[in-house]
Design a protein around this motif. Structure first.
Motif, PDB file in Angstrom:
ATOM      1  N   ARG A 192      27.491  26.966  28.989  1.00  0.00           N
ATOM      2  CA  ARG A 192      26.564  27.013  30.176  1.00  0.00           C
ATOM      3  C   ARG A 192      25.513  28.069  30.119  1.00  0.00           C
ATOM      4  O   ARG A 192      25.474  28.946  29.378  1.00  0.00           O
ATOM      5  CB  ARG A 192      27.569  27.006  31.372  1.00  0.00           C
ATOM      6  N   LYS A 234      23.894  31.599  31.494  1.00  0.00           N
ATOM      7  CA  LYS A 234      24.101  32.724  32.154  1.00  0.00           C
ATOM      8  C   LYS A 234      22.797  33.242  32.942  1.00  0.00           C
ATOM      9  O   LYS A 234      22.979  33.563  34.161  1.00  0.00           O
ATOM     10  CB  LYS A 234      24.477  33.749  31.027  1.00  0.00           C
ATOM     11  N   GLN A 287      27.658  34.402  37.246  1.00  0.00           N
ATOM     12  CA  GLN A 287      27.475  35.481  36.443  1.00  0.00           C
ATOM     13  C   GLN A 287      27.365  36.626  37.631  1.00  0.00           C
ATOM     14  O   GLN A 287      26.891  37.780  36.794  1.00  0.00           O
ATOM     15  CB  GLN A 287      26.368  35.324  35.672  1.00  0.00           C
ATOM     16  N   THR A 333      23.128  32.137  27.109  1.00  0.00           N
ATOM     17  CA  THR A 333      24.408  31.110  27.377  1.00  0.00           C
ATOM     18  C   THR A 333      25.482  31.792  27.151  1.00  0.00           C
ATOM     19  O   THR A 333      25.678  32.888  26.791  1.00  0.00           O
ATOM     20  CB  THR A 333      23.807  29.946  26.473  1.00  0.00           C
ATOM     21  N   THR A 334      26.715  30.918  27.793  1.00  0.00           N
ATOM     22  CA  THR A 334      28.112  31.511  27.726  1.00  0.00           C
ATOM     23  C   THR A 334      28.662  31.712  26.474  1.00  0.00           C
ATOM     24  O   THR A 334      29.697  32.428  26.254  1.00  0.00           O
ATOM     25  CB  THR A 334      28.965  30.539  28.803  1.00  0.00           C
TER      26      THR A 334
END
Length: 254
Positions: A163, A165, A215, A178-179
């Motif tokens: 996902r 961020k 986040q 990204t995650t």
């Protein structure tokens, strides 16, 4: 110089598309069949297609050059403002060209239509072409069903399951985190990247920063300036213009 060249290439890739070709083709067909400004009586159907096709091709080139020039200057302004500027530049530059071209075709030195009038008509046609282009793009890019992940992740080739961020602008590039703790750098504008985020909930907290709601751990104030804190320890500045976004999602009191 290298960054400026990259920006020009990116703008050309975005501008010179099949959509532009279809807009040119449709517009050429319409004006060729209707034959405005005396072309219906003066030229055959094939002649009108050739004449208006050439006229509109020149207009398209002027519009593309105008977009390349204007984009880095107004990169933080909304897309519609760029479209209006391009249409205005096209009108100013195309009017004299069209009058000169008509004089050569019709063999007269005093054209019936003055260039200010031609420029006005060109501006109105330019705005109409922008509307038609956005309509075609909306129809062709509309997803047939709900997406399971953001288009921006598809653009950068991120693995399945990750996902977004945060996304930040860096001159003519954007930096995507990204995650899975990967960092991607892409040549595009932040507003275009945000338009490709259609799944992950998030907001712009600054003109240069978009962050996923998941986040945002806190909104803190240091030395009178607010910033968003993230789980990774990063802190992003909150622009006064974007403070209301944090209020709307309940991350900050009014």
């Amino acid at each position: 110089m290298k960054k400026q060249f990259s920006s020009v290439i990116a703008t050309l890739k975005e501008t010179v598309t099949l959509v532009i070709f279809f807009v040119w083709l449709i517009t050429t067909a319409v004006v060729s069949l209707s034959g405005p400004f005396g072309t219906y009586e003066a030229l055959s159907l094939s002649g009108r297609f050739g004449y208006w096709g050439a006229i509109l091709a020149v207009a398209a080139v002027i519009a593309i050059v105008a977009r390349v020039v204007w984009r880095p200057i107004i990169k933080n302004d909304p897309p519609w403002f760029e479209d209006v500027l391009v249409a205005g530049t096209l009108a100013i530059g195309f009017g004299p060209v069209a009058v000169f071209f008509n004089a050569k075709v019709w063999g007269v030195q005093e054209p019936t239509l003055t260039w200010p009038l031609v420029s006005l008509i060109t501006f109105l046609i330019g705005i109409g072409s922008v509307v038609l282009r956005h309509f075609i793009q909306h129809k062709t890019l509309m997803p047939p069903k709900a997406r399971s992940r953001d288009r921006l992740l598809d653009r950068i080739g991120a693995p399945e399951g990750v996902r977004l961020k945060r996304v930040s602008s860096d001159n003519h590039h954007i930096v995507i985190k990204t995650t899975d703790n990967q960092v991607y750098r892409e040549l595009m504008r932040l507003r275009d990247a945000v338009a490709d985020i259609d799944v992950e909930p998030g907001i712009c907290v600054h003109r240069s920063h978009w962050v996923a709601l998941s986040q945002i751990t806190a909104v803190e104030t240091t030395d009178g300036r607010e910033h968003v804190s993230m789980p990774c320890g990063c802190k992003l500045p909150v622009g006064p213009k974007y403070r209301s976004n944090l209020v709307e999602v309940g991350k900050l009191s009014a």
